[in-house]
Design an enzyme around this catalytic site. Sequence first.
Site, mmCIF file in Angstrom:
data_model
loop_
_atom_site.group_PDB
_atom_site.id
_atom_site.type_symbol
_atom_site.label_atom_id
_atom_site.label_comp_id
_atom_site.label_asym_id
_atom_site.label_seq_id
_atom_site.Cartn_x
_atom_site.Cartn_y
_atom_site.Cartn_z
ATOM 1 C CG ASP A 98 30.818 11.191 30.941
ATOM 2 O OD1 ASP A 98 29.653 11.009 30.552
ATOM 3 O OD2 ASP A 98 31.634 10.270 31.129
ATOM 4 C CD GLN B 213 31.412 3.705 29.703
ATOM 5 O OE1 GLN B 213 31.339 4.616 28.876
ATOM 6 N NE2 GLN B 213 30.377 3.301 30.406
ATOM 7 C CE LYS C 25 28.609 6.113 26.732
ATOM 8 N NZ LYS C 25 29.364 6.058 27.987
#
Length: 288
Positions: A121, A98, A54
């Site tokens: 997200d 994450q 990322k």
Amino acid sequence: MPAEVVDGREIATAIRRDMRREVEVLTGTQGRPPGLAVILVGDDLASTTYVRNKGKACEEVGIKSVQIHLPATTSREELLDILHGLNKDETVDGILVQLPLPPHIEERSILEAVDPAKDVDGFHPSNLGGLLTGHPLFVASTPLGIMEVLDRFQVAIEGKDAVVVGWSTIVGKPIAFLLLERRASVTVCQQWTRDLDQHTRQAEILVVAAGKPGLVRGDMVKEGAVVIDVGINRVAGKLVGDVDFPSVYPKASLITPVPGGVGPLTVAMLLKNTLLSYKARGSLPRKP
Ligand code: GUN
């Protein structure tokens, strides 16, 4: 006729190339680049790789990536403090925690602490709820990546029978709602669904995100189906999906491989969400 195989890496490269130009122009006019903060707690090997990818992708398009790597012993309160700081930080447009988190940190309370307007997200309940009403600020990147594939390959969705195998909050549920929104008739199954093959054989669009290698075989797939494999499983050191590629490939009309299918698009969609947030946030600091 064997399926057309989606090259997710090639599509993701094209998306990043287009974004790079836009980011460059916007950075000039706004006086700062878009910013994405990625928090990693602990040293999970797969998560560390995902976070690194990322960061690299951000760098490639000119998004400022702030990677915050915390020890596995970090407390929930410490993590919440960091999130509150990022929520207030005007140079941060997107925040991503994450997953998975270490077991002592309750996931839900952390995801709910992310400002929904920076929730690139798409995991905050207000964005997930927005999917139900058809008005989310952000949709999770994997389902967005799937829609990108369907649209790029001009797969007609309206009126089609779509079957989703897997009901996760990250993929199964959101993609079911996105397909419904586009007027498909959607069935959501699980790996435990009785006579799963009878459902999958009806699918003109089949999305498999169950986390079980080889779950869907050729005899379970309708001739000419579009097959999207979202599984990422490590079997004998090799990455494989949930779809048994060799037996499904001859029957499908379009198929995403693992690796190199939906995966690279997921990261590209995260970048798109970050850019969307950057453009949407009204109070961008101006150049002096
Ligand atoms: N872990 C596995 N997939 C994802 C994802 O899409 N987002 C986050 N935050 N964590 C993940």
